[in-house]
Design an enzyme around this catalytic site. Structure first.
Site, PDB file in Angstrom:
ATOM      1  N   HIS A 264       0.857  -1.199   0.000  1.00 55.16           N
ATOM      2  CA  HIS A 264       0.000   0.000   0.000  1.00 55.16           C
ATOM      3  C   HIS A 264       0.891   1.246   0.000  1.00 55.16           C
ATOM      4  O   HIS A 264       1.682   1.418  -0.923  1.00 55.16           O
ATOM      5  CB  HIS A 264      -0.953  -0.085   1.202  1.00 55.16           C
ATOM      6  CG  HIS A 264      -2.017   0.947   1.282  1.00 55.16           C
ATOM      7  ND1 HIS A 264      -2.377   1.783   0.253  1.00 55.16           N
ATOM      8  CD2 HIS A 264      -2.851   1.269   2.322  1.00 55.16           C
ATOM      9  CE1 HIS A 264      -3.365   2.561   0.640  1.00 55.16           C
ATOM     10  NE2 HIS A 264      -3.669   2.288   1.889  1.00 55.16           N
ATOM     11  N   HIS A 305      -2.169  -2.009  -9.754  1.00 60.25           N
ATOM     12  CA  HIS A 305      -3.154  -1.344  -8.894  1.00 60.25           C
ATOM     13  C   HIS A 305      -4.435  -2.157  -8.884  1.00 60.25           C
ATOM     14  O   HIS A 305      -4.809  -2.750  -9.883  1.00 60.25           O
ATOM     15  CB  HIS A 305      -3.455   0.075  -9.404  1.00 60.25           C
ATOM     16  CG  HIS A 305      -4.060   0.940  -8.355  1.00 60.25           C
ATOM     17  ND1 HIS A 305      -5.408   0.933  -8.091  1.00 60.25           N
ATOM     18  CD2 HIS A 305      -3.497   1.778  -7.462  1.00 60.25           C
ATOM     19  CE1 HIS A 305      -5.645   1.779  -7.101  1.00 60.25           C
ATOM     20  NE2 HIS A 305      -4.517   2.296  -6.699  1.00 60.25           N
ATOM     21  N   ASP A 363       3.066   5.534  -6.633  1.00 60.51           N
ATOM     22  CA  ASP A 363       4.293   5.354  -5.842  1.00 60.51           C
ATOM     23  C   ASP A 363       5.529   5.220  -6.702  1.00 60.51           C
ATOM     24  O   ASP A 363       6.647   5.185  -6.168  1.00 60.51           O
ATOM     25  CB  ASP A 363       4.146   4.103  -4.963  1.00 60.51           C
ATOM     26  CG  ASP A 363       3.085   4.325  -3.915  1.00 60.51           C
ATOM     27  OD1 ASP A 363       2.111   3.556  -3.880  1.00 60.51           O
ATOM     28  OD2 ASP A 363       3.200   5.302  -3.162  1.00 60.51           O
TER      29      ASP A 363
HETATM   30  C1  SDX Z   1      -1.296   2.235  -3.371  1.00 61.26           C
HETATM   31  O1  SDX Z   1      -6.043   0.941  -3.279  1.00 61.26           O
HETATM   32  C2  SDX Z   1      -5.545   2.087  -3.496  1.00 61.26           C
HETATM   33  O2  SDX Z   1      -6.207   3.005  -3.966  1.00 61.26           O
HETATM   34  C3  SDX Z   1      -4.099   2.243  -3.114  1.00 61.26           C
HETATM   35  C4  SDX Z   1      -3.421   3.548  -3.456  1.00 61.26           C
HETATM   36  C5  SDX Z   1      -4.020   4.705  -2.694  1.00 61.26           C
HETATM   37  O3  SDX Z   1      -3.882   5.848  -3.168  1.00 61.26           O
HETATM   38  O4  SDX Z   1      -4.548   4.477  -1.567  1.00 61.26           O
HETATM   39  O5  SDX Z   1      -3.530   3.790  -4.839  1.00 61.26           O
HETATM   40  C6  SDX Z   1      -1.946   3.525  -3.080  1.00 61.26           C
HETATM   41  O6  SDX Z   1      -1.285   1.408  -2.509  1.00 61.26           O
HETATM   42  C7  SDX Z   1      -0.755   1.973  -4.742  1.00 61.26           C
HETATM   43  C8  SDX Z   1      -0.197   0.547  -4.908  1.00 61.26           C
HETATM   44  C9  SDX Z   1       1.215   0.518  -4.341  1.00 61.26           C
HETATM   45  N1  SDX Z   1       1.700  -0.870  -4.280  1.00 61.26           N
HETATM   46  C10 SDX Z   1       2.688  -1.284  -5.065  1.00 61.26           C
HETATM   47  O7  SDX Z   1       3.198  -0.624  -5.967  1.00 61.26           O
HETATM   48  C11 SDX Z   1       3.184  -2.685  -4.743  1.00 61.26           C
HETATM   49  C12 SDX Z   1       3.283  -3.492  -6.022  1.00 61.26           C
HETATM   50  N2  SDX Z   1       1.948  -3.736  -6.569  1.00 61.26           N
HETATM   51  C13 SDX Z   1       1.274  -4.946  -6.192  1.00 61.26           C
HETATM   52  O8  SDX Z   1       1.567  -5.486  -4.978  1.00 61.26           O
HETATM   53  C14 SDX Z   1      -0.182  -5.015  -6.641  1.00 61.26           C
HETATM   54  O9  SDX Z   1      -0.233  -4.543  -7.921  1.00 61.26           O
HETATM   55  C15 SDX Z   1      -1.229  -4.292  -5.797  1.00 61.26           C
HETATM   56  C16 SDX Z   1      -1.163  -4.694  -4.366  1.00 61.26           C
HETATM   57  C17 SDX Z   1      -1.055  -2.831  -5.918  1.00 61.26           C
HETATM   58  C18 SDX Z   1      -2.593  -4.696  -6.352  1.00 61.26           C
HETATM   59  O10 SDX Z   1      -2.737  -6.042  -6.129  1.00 61.26           O
HETATM   60  P1  SDX Z   1      -4.132  -6.802  -6.462  1.00 61.26           P
HETATM   61  O11 SDX Z   1      -5.168  -5.878  -6.914  1.00 61.26           O
HETATM   62  O12 SDX Z   1      -4.443  -7.684  -5.312  1.00 61.26           O
HETATM   63  O13 SDX Z   1      -3.768  -7.600  -7.741  1.00 61.26           O
HETATM   64  P2  SDX Z   1      -3.178  -9.028  -7.721  1.00 61.26           P
HETATM   65  O14 SDX Z   1      -2.137  -9.114  -6.673  1.00 61.26           O
HETATM   66  O15 SDX Z   1      -4.303  -9.987  -7.699  1.00 61.26           O
HETATM   67  O16 SDX Z   1      -2.405  -9.102  -9.129  1.00 61.26           O
HETATM   68  C19 SDX Z   1      -3.097  -9.512 -10.301  1.00 61.26           C
HETATM   69  C20 SDX Z   1      -2.011 -10.220 -11.129  1.00 61.26           C
HETATM   70  C21 SDX Z   1      -1.290 -11.309 -10.333  1.00 61.26           C
HETATM   71  O17 SDX Z   1      -0.874 -12.263 -11.255  1.00 61.26           O
HETATM   72  P3  SDX Z   1      -1.783 -13.641 -11.416  1.00 61.26           P
HETATM   73  O18 SDX Z   1      -1.929 -14.217 -10.037  1.00 61.26           O
HETATM   74  O19 SDX Z   1      -3.099 -13.147 -12.006  1.00 61.26           O
HETATM   75  O20 SDX Z   1      -0.970 -14.484 -12.365  1.00 61.26           O
HETATM   76  O21 SDX Z   1      -1.000  -9.258 -11.481  1.00 61.26           O
HETATM   77  C22 SDX Z   1       0.241  -9.650 -10.887  1.00 61.26           C
HETATM   78  C23 SDX Z   1      -0.071 -10.612  -9.786  1.00 61.26           C
HETATM   79  O22 SDX Z   1       1.007 -11.519  -9.588  1.00 61.26           O
HETATM   80  N3  SDX Z   1       0.859  -8.409 -10.348  1.00 61.26           N
HETATM   81  C24 SDX Z   1       2.154  -8.123 -10.399  1.00 61.26           C
HETATM   82  C25 SDX Z   1       2.292  -6.871  -9.801  1.00 61.26           C
HETATM   83  N4  SDX Z   1       1.085  -6.447  -9.385  1.00 61.26           N
HETATM   84  C26 SDX Z   1       0.205  -7.413  -9.730  1.00 61.26           C
HETATM   85  N5  SDX Z   1       3.218  -8.812 -10.901  1.00 61.26           N
HETATM   86  C27 SDX Z   1       4.422  -8.209 -10.787  1.00 61.26           C
HETATM   87  N6  SDX Z   1       4.631  -6.983 -10.218  1.00 61.26           N
HETATM   88  C28 SDX Z   1       3.585  -6.291  -9.725  1.00 61.26           C
HETATM   89  N7  SDX Z   1       3.781  -5.113  -9.168  1.00 61.26           N
END
Ligand code: SDX
Length: 422
Positions: A264, A305, A363
């Site tokens: 997050h 996201h 971020d």
């Molecule tokens: C913020 O919610 C908000 O509004 C948050 C925010 C705010 O202003 O409050 O916008 C702020 O938290 C932004 C996000 C910051 N986090 C990161 O940058 C960390 C890296 N990102 C991930 O951890 C992820 O993308 C999330 C947590 C942001 C979102 O995760 P989800 O929605 O639970 O999606 P998911 O994990 O189910 O991913 C879907 C697919 C998966 O692959 P499969 O299982 O379908 O094969 O996409 C892949 C994931 O493995 N994936 C990634 C990835 N993010 C998702 N693969 C590699 N690198 C990534 N960053």
């Protein structure tokens, strides 16, 4: 809100459920009475579940659009300052010049913190993470403001919100200077919201911080971009804690704790750490490979996201702000920025990221801008928390003003032992 009906069939029984439609965005099947049919819905992580109705912020994930009370973030970040936006989020309209003058003076009246709170800082080790210190000090405010606190009283909620918006920059800056063993620099209200924070961060009794208007303006923009974002993890935390009638300072402390996680708000710090470890463009391929490897839980920090399946408009604005700040500081060849640009280009051309709709989020560039402002990695999420306090208090206030508000109490699918005897 307009509504129509939906039908589900369970065990050959047809159940009719109302459908609720907001002003924009997807409709929602109203399932609150489904438990009377002795059936629940199951949605870990709330991918398809609306926890509430809200009029504060709307995120169009497919269109890559973010609206605060209907205004596009691009316009607000260009034309407003952070206090305009915190007023907008809480009250629903931008302040008139008179309202802004009163609001500014009210906030200025609350920028100091109770002198006894200084000793709470001293309970932490000097090398404690600033987010741990902020969580503890904000929670301690509930030990100072509790006796006549009535969360159902609109005036009490307004006062709590203003105290928190005013005090978070002081608590955030002091969480940093405490770690350096430096004396606390007191707020100077004439410097404006972002300028005051930078001054408390970087001034000391023997060296005055020279405010640079370009950098101060960049921080105002960063605060606006981070002010609110619908029902994200930390905002949902504040709502859930607040739904029991808990003290507002304890609610915001819970929000800070939730924001700290690297999935997050902690992602800005994690992104900088990842770029620093990556070192140069020759290693980008290794990191992309790891991000795609199902057996590796590495995620490309600053990418992806829950809602945005297209660009994150904040990342676009942050990238431009990054250019402006680096040019102002003659850092346009900043290696980490050039590395970030190269990483973004390569990732966005990779079919894995394209297929999964993974784009840079807010971020990805914010850490580079904040580092250029002199803000250390460990304080990136603290700055995020200072900004998000405006959103958190607005959602807390909206929830408690909502006649439909009930204590949040999710159900579960039980997978444990059936009843047995000792
Ligand atoms: C913020 O919610 C908000 O509004 C948050 C925010 C705010 O202003 O409050 O916008 C702020 O938290 C932004 C996000 C910051 N986090 C990161 O940058 C960390 C890296 N990102 C991930 O951890 C992820 O993308 C999330 C947590 C942001 C979102 O995760 P989800 O929605 O639970 O999606 P998911 O994990 O189910 O991913 C879907 C697919 C998966 O692959 P499969 O299982 O379908 O094969 O996409 C892949 C994931 O493995 N994936 C990634 C990835 N993010 C998702 N693969 C590699 N690198 C990534 N960053």
């Amino acid at each position: 809100m307009a509504s129509d009906k939906s039908k589900i069939i369970i065990d050959n029984k047809e159940i009719e459920l109302p459908v609720t439609k907001g002003t924009i965005g997807p409709s929602a099947i109203d399932i609150r009475n489904l438990n009377k049919e002795n059936i629940y819905t199951f949605d870990p992580g709330y991918l398809s579940t609306a926890s509430c109705s809200s009029a504060i912020t709307y995120v169009d994930g497919d269109g890559g659009e973010l609206l605060y009370r209907g205004y596009p973030i691009e316009q607000l970040s260009e034309k407003c300052d952070f206090l305009d936006v915190s007023y907008l989020l809480f009250y629903g309209e931008l302040p008139t010049s008179k309202q802004k003058e009163v609001y500014q003076s009210t906030i200025n009246g609350h920028t100091l913190i109770h002198d006894q709170l200084n000793s709470v800082f001293r309970g932490f080790r000097r090398d404690a993470h600033p987010m741990a210190v902020m969580t503890g000090v904000v929670a301690s405010m509930s030990a100072f403001y509790f006796d006549e606190m009535d969360v159902d009283n609109r005036k009490h909620r307004k006062l709590s919100a203003e105290r928190l918006i005013a005090k978070l920059p002081t608590i955030g800056a002091w969480s940093y200077t405490y770690s350096l063993g430096l004396p606390f620099v007191y707020p100077q209200n004439d410097l404006g919201y972002a300028g005051n924070f930078l001054n408390m961060m970087f001034s000391s009794p023997n060296k005055k911080y020279q405010n640079n208007p370009v950098l101060t303006q960049a921080l105002e923009k960063i605060l606006i971009l981070h002010a609110d974002h619908e029902q994200n993890a930390s905002t949902s935390t504040v709502r859930l804690v607040g739904s029991s009638g808990a003290n507002p300072y304890a609610c915001i402390a819970a929000g800070i704790a939730s924001l700290w996680g690297p999935a997050h708000g902690g992602a800005n710090e994690a992104t900088l750490k990842m770029l620093a470890e990556m070192k140069n463009e020759s290693r980008i391929g290794d990191y992309i490979k790891r991000a795609k490897d199902k057996d590796d839980d590495f995620r490309l920090m600053g990418f992806g996201h829950r809602v945005y399946r297209n660009k994150d408009p904040r990342a676009e604005i942050m990238k431009i702000t990054c250019h402006e700040v680096l040019n102002e500081l003659n850092l346009s060849n900043e290696p980490l920025f050039k590395l970030a640009l190269a990483l973004e280009k390569i990732a966005l051309e990779d079919e894995y990221f394209v297929e999964k709709k993974l784009y840079p989020n807010v971020d990805f560039y914010s850490g580079i801008v904040m580092r250029a402002l002199g803000i250390p990695n460990s304080m990136f999420t603290a700055v995020f928390a200072i900004a998000r306090t405006a959103g958190w208090v607005s959602h807390w206030n909206e929830m408690l003003s909502d006649k439909e508000n009930k204590i949040g109490r999710p159900r579960q699918v039980y997978t444990g032992q059936t009843k047995r005897n000792l």
